[in-house]
Design an enzyme around this catalytic site. Sequence first.
Site, mmCIF file in Angstrom:
data_model
loop_
_atom_site.group_PDB
_atom_site.id
_atom_site.type_symbol
_atom_site.label_atom_id
_atom_site.label_comp_id
_atom_site.label_asym_id
_atom_site.label_seq_id
_atom_site.Cartn_x
_atom_site.Cartn_y
_atom_site.Cartn_z
ATOM 1 N N ASN A 97 0.867 -1.180 0.000
ATOM 2 C CA ASN A 97 0.000 0.000 0.000
ATOM 3 C C ASN A 97 0.904 1.230 0.000
ATOM 4 O OD1 ASN A 97 -1.781 2.062 0.426
ATOM 5 N ND2 ASN A 97 -2.352 1.451 2.501
ATOM 6 N N LYS A 100 0.058 4.249 -0.298
ATOM 7 C CA LYS A 100 -0.575 5.456 0.257
ATOM 8 C C LYS A 100 -0.339 6.631 -0.702
ATOM 9 C CE LYS A 100 -0.142 3.337 4.737
ATOM 10 N NZ LYS A 100 -0.012 3.448 6.182
ATOM 11 N N HIS A 157 -9.528 1.358 4.640
ATOM 12 C CA HIS A 157 -8.251 1.530 5.349
ATOM 13 C C HIS A 157 -8.454 2.491 6.528
ATOM 14 C CE1 HIS A 157 -4.136 2.649 6.260
ATOM 15 N NE2 HIS A 157 -3.794 1.515 5.686
ATOM 16 N N GLU A 168 -6.793 4.862 7.614
ATOM 17 C CA GLU A 168 -6.573 6.289 7.320
ATOM 18 C C GLU A 168 -7.799 6.899 6.655
ATOM 19 O OE1 GLU A 168 -2.880 5.632 5.286
ATOM 20 O OE2 GLU A 168 -2.007 5.062 7.219
ATOM 21 N N GLU A 201 -5.318 -4.517 10.613
ATOM 22 C CA GLU A 201 -4.316 -3.472 10.798
ATOM 23 C C GLU A 201 -4.621 -2.709 12.088
ATOM 24 O OE1 GLU A 201 -2.325 -2.493 6.735
ATOM 25 O OE2 GLU A 201 -3.932 -1.068 7.118
ATOM 26 N N GLY A 240 2.594 2.704 10.843
ATOM 27 C CA GLY A 240 3.541 3.806 10.694
ATOM 28 C C GLY A 240 4.225 4.191 11.992
ATOM 29 N N SER A 297 3.503 -1.721 10.376
ATOM 30 C CA SER A 297 4.953 -1.785 10.600
ATOM 31 C C SER A 297 5.562 -3.138 10.249
ATOM 32 C CB SER A 297 5.301 -1.393 12.044
ATOM 33 O OG SER A 297 4.930 -0.033 12.283
HETATM 34 P P1 13P Z 1 3.057 0.779 7.706
HETATM 35 O O1 13P Z 1 3.593 -0.524 7.139
HETATM 36 O O2 13P Z 1 3.773 1.982 7.183
HETATM 37 O O3 13P Z 1 2.940 0.711 9.190
HETATM 38 O O4 13P Z 1 1.563 0.915 7.138
HETATM 39 C C1 13P Z 1 0.691 -0.148 7.278
HETATM 40 C C2 13P Z 1 -0.517 0.120 6.464
HETATM 41 O O5 13P Z 1 -1.307 0.985 6.799
HETATM 42 C C3 13P Z 1 -0.712 -0.650 5.231
HETATM 43 O O6 13P Z 1 -1.982 -0.456 4.711
#
Ligand code: 13P
Length: 254
Positions: A11, A13, A97, A99, A169, A175, A215
């Site tokens: 992903n 983003k 997601h 976010e 997640e 992150g 992560s």
């Molecule tokens: P990170 O791997 O940067 O923690 O992000 C995870 C994520 O949100 C994947 O969709």
Amino acid sequence: MIARQPLMAANWKMYKTPEQARAFVAAFLPLIANSQAAEIVLFPPFLDIATVLESVRNSQVQVGAQNIYWQEEGAFTGEISASMVRAAGCTHVLIGHSERRQYFGETDETVNSKLHAALAQRLLPVVCVGELLSEREAGQTEEVLRRQTSKALEGISAEMAAPIAIAYEPVWAIGTGRTATPEIAAEAHLVIRSQVAHALGRHVAENMRILYGGSVKPDNAPSLMNQPEIDGALVGGASLDPHSFAKIVESAGA
Ligand code: 13P
């Protein structure tokens, strides 16, 4: 025991221009040329999708969108429909997601509408669920995962459900560098799988892939992927570098 093919997903983003996306794929493809074990999917920003599709042609890498709107077309400025994503050549789509839930008003209801739209267009949806840190600390993790999973699946029948994957997640792990331990992740996956069984039956639940995200890095991926309950990874930060994502993909075949 049922063998679920691992799904290793990047992903990206809101990172990478089309040129940067092209460079990633050029470096990435030779690194995973011999890896057969996993289904590999890149989720670039919408604007990069055409470039990435062109760059991965004739490889085993597939491409998905990070979001869709549930209406097929209309006066919805700034939105992209499932049928457009499908027509562009995508096979997969991320839905809900954290976010999007956190910053863009996504709710359990919009997640459900988007899941229906994705299935109607024969896309493979990856539905994201996961608890906030405050919910985990309040002992609400199981309740949150059960609610998010059951609401996402409302109106979905066992016959429709085969393409669906779920990504667990935990928001506190995204992150932050704070990965869930393999045991914590596996425990959450069991809760999600039991909720899927409750909604759609044991057969569907046993076949559904549940990915872990939050992560994931080259050094922790092997121990996560070693858990029978973890059927793949949804990788953010570490998927932006072709070498680190290729290493993570490798852990699925180890
Ligand atoms: P990170 O791997 O940067 O923690 O992000 C995870 C994520 O949100 C994947 O969709």
